[in-house]
Design an enzyme around this catalytic site. Structure first.
Site, mmCIF file in Angstrom:
data_model
loop_
_atom_site.group_PDB
_atom_site.id
_atom_site.type_symbol
_atom_site.label_atom_id
_atom_site.label_comp_id
_atom_site.label_asym_id
_atom_site.label_seq_id
_atom_site.Cartn_x
_atom_site.Cartn_y
_atom_site.Cartn_z
ATOM 1 N N LYS A 187 -10.355 16.453 59.273
ATOM 2 C CA LYS A 187 -8.984 16.451 58.809
ATOM 3 C C LYS A 187 -8.755 17.897 58.588
ATOM 4 C CE LYS A 187 -7.569 12.153 58.845
ATOM 5 N NZ LYS A 187 -8.476 11.604 59.927
HETATM 6 C C1 LIG Z 1 -3.347 8.105 60.049
HETATM 7 C C2 LIG Z 1 -4.575 7.581 59.243
HETATM 8 N N1 LIG Z 1 -4.492 6.831 58.290
HETATM 9 C C3 LIG Z 1 -5.722 6.416 57.735
HETATM 10 C C4 LIG Z 1 -6.710 7.131 57.765
HETATM 11 C C5 LIG Z 1 -7.896 6.776 57.198
HETATM 12 O O1 LIG Z 1 -8.674 7.561 56.537
HETATM 13 P P1 LIG Z 1 -10.033 7.510 56.313
HETATM 14 O O2 LIG Z 1 -10.819 8.025 57.837
HETATM 15 O O3 LIG Z 1 -10.515 8.632 55.412
HETATM 16 O O4 LIG Z 1 -10.528 6.284 55.744
HETATM 17 C C6 LIG Z 1 -6.996 7.982 58.819
HETATM 18 C C7 LIG Z 1 -7.740 8.628 59.165
HETATM 19 O O5 LIG Z 1 -8.506 8.825 60.143
HETATM 20 C C8 LIG Z 1 -5.572 8.485 59.604
HETATM 21 O O6 LIG Z 1 -5.726 9.184 60.956
#
Ligand SMILES: Cc1ncc(COP(=O)(O)O)c(C=O)c1O
Length: 372
Positions: A187
Site C-alpha cells: 500500500k
Molecule cells: C480495496 C481493498 N479493500 C480491503 C483490503 C483489505 O486490506 P488488508 O489486506 O490489509 O486486509 C484491501 C487490501 O488489499 C483492498 O485493496
C-alpha cells in the site's frame, strides 16, 4: 531487442528502510509490543490525514471493514451496496457479519461506484453503502453522500487503497460514518500488516476499541463480545515512520502519473482519467488496453516492465458469491465492471521510480501501438 539487459521495474516496491528497521527494533527492546504507546501515537498521527477523525488501529484492512460494520450494527437481514470491481475483502467483510452483498456497477472513469447504480440498488433492507476508492481515486462521494442522506443509509468507505486521496478538499475516510485503511506492505504506506478505522462518532470509536480487544476496556471487565484484532507496537512504529513520508510519496506518485499521462500515446491505451476536484493517491496507475490484453502484458513483461491486473475476476464471479447467486437465480447486470475487468492493466507508479524507469515504461507502452 536491446543487447543490454536492464533490471526489471517491479510493479510495487514496499519500503522497509533503516528508519523502519530501527523503529521496530526500538519497540522490541522496549518490551511493550502490543497495543501500547506506539499504537496510540500512530492513531493520533493518522488522525491528521483524515480531518481529525477518531482513529482506531487494527491488524488489517479487512479487520477494519469487519469491525466497522459490526460497530454500525450491520448484520443478518441487512443489505450493503458494494462494487463488484474491488478486492474481495470489501464484500467479504459484509458476508462475515452475516449481511447480504448487493453489487452495483461502477463509473468507467473513476472505477468507483456509479451513484445512479447505487440509487437503483436501494431496497427496504439496505443498511449501508460501501464506496471503494479504488486505485487511490476517490469514488463520487459528492453524489453518493446525498443519496445516503436521502435514504438514511450509513456510508462505509473502503479507503484501503487511498491514503491521502481527497475530493473537493475532504480526505477519503472523512466522508462517511466510517472509513477504513490498509497498511499491507504494497500500500502507499504500510505497517507490515495493519489497518485503521476512522470515524467522527466517539461512541462508534469506543465500540471499535472494545470490539478489537475482546470487548474490554478494563482488563477482564468484558462489556461486549469482541475479537482480537489488535495492532502490535512494532507495526505501529513502522506505520509512524511511513506516516511521516506518505504525503511526499503521494506527490511523487502524482508526478510519476503526470509523466505517464503526458508520454503514453499508444492508440490502444487509455490513461486513467481524473475527475474534477480529485486528489488522486495513485496507489495504482491503471490503463485500459484495447485488443489482446494478455499479449500486451507479455510484451511489457518482456521489456522488464512490471504489470498486473487488479482485478481480473469481479467479486460477483468469485465462487463464494457466484454459486449462491446462481442457486438463487440472481444475475447482476454490471457491464462497466465486466469491461473494466477485461481491459485494465496497472503499471509501476511507485515513488522509487527513476526518470529513466519512467521513460522505459512510457516507451514500452507506446511500442504496443494499436495492439493489433
Ligand atoms: C480495496 C481493498 N479493500 C480491503 C483490503 C483489505 O486490506 P488488508 O489486506 O490489509 O486486509 C484491501 C487490501 O488489499 C483492498 O485493496
Amino acid at each position: 531487442m536491446s543487447s543490454v539487459t536492464r533490471e526489471p521495474i517491479p510493479a510495487a516496491r514496499p519500503v522497509i528502510g533503516e528508519e523502519e528497521i530501527e523503529a521496530a527494533v526500538r519497540v522490541l527492546r522496549s518490551g511493550r509490543v502490543v497495543q501500547g504507546p506506539e499504537v496510540a501515537a500512530f492513531e493520533e498521527g493518522f488522525s491528521e490525514l483524515v480531518d481529525g477523525r477518531h482513529c482506531v488501529a487494527v491488524n488489517s484492512g479487512t479487520s477494519a471493514l469487519h469491525l466497522l460494520l459490526l460497530a454500525l450494527g450491520i448484520g443478518p437481514g441487512d443489505e450493503v451496496i458494494v462494487p463488484s470491481f474491488s478486492f474481495a475483502a470489501s464484500a467479504n467483510a459484509v458476508r462475515l457479519v452475516g449481511a447480504d452483498v448487493v453489487f452495483a456497477d461502477i463509473e468507467p472513469g473513476s472505477f468507483g461506484l456509479d451513484p445512479a447504480a447505487v440509487e437503483a440498488a436501494i431496497t427496504p433492507r439496505t443498511a449501508a453503502i460501501m464506496p471503494v476508492h479504488l486505485y487511490g481515486h476517490p469514488a463520487a462521494m459528492d453524489k453518493i453522500m446525498p443519496i445516503a442522506a436521502k435514504h438514511k443509509l450509513a456510508v462505509v468507505e473502503d479507503a484501503c487503497q487511498a491514503h491521502t486521496a481527497a475530493l473537493n478538499g475532504t480526505p477519503v475516510g472523512a466522508f462517511g460514518e466510517g472509513g477504513t485503511f490498509s497498511f499491507y506492505p504494497t500500500k502507499n504506506m504500510h505497517s507490515l500488516e495493519g489497518g485503521m478505522v476512522t470515524t467522527a462518532d466517539a461512541e462508534i470509536a469506543r465500540t471499535l476499541r472494545l470490539l478489537r480487544n475482546q470487548g474490554m476496556e478494563q482488563r477482564y471487565a468484558n462489556e461486549i463480545v469482541g475479537a482480537n484484532m489488535r495492532m502490535t507496537d512494532v507495526s505501529a512504529a513502522v506505520g509512524r515512520v511511513q506516516l511521516g513520508k506518505v504525503l511526499g510519496w503521494t506527490s511523487q506518485r502524482q508526478a510519476n502519473a503526470a509523466y505517464l499521462d503526458q508520454h503514453i500515446t499508444a492508440p490502444a491505451v487509455t490513461t486513467p482519467p481524473l475527475a474534477d476536484g480529485v486528489r488522486h493517491a495513485y496507489h495504482q496507475y491503471t490503463i485500459r488496453i484495447q485488443g489482446d490484453r494478455d499479449a500486451a502484458m507479455a510484451k511489457l513483461s518482456e521489456a522488464g516492465i512490471g504489470n498486473a491486473v487488479y482485478y481480473p475476476t469481479p467479486i460477483h464471479r468469485l465462487k463464494p458469491y457466484w454459486e449462491p447467486d446462481q442457486k438463487a437465480g440472481r444475475n447482476w447486470d454490471l457491464p462497466e465492471t465486466e469491461r473494466a475487468a477485461a481491459e485494465v492493466v496497472s503499471l509501476p507508479v511507485h515513488p522509487s521510480l527513476s526518470a529513466e524507469d519512467l521513460e522505459r515504461i512510457a516507451t514500452a507502452v507506446n511500442e504496443l501501438g494499436d495492439n493489433q
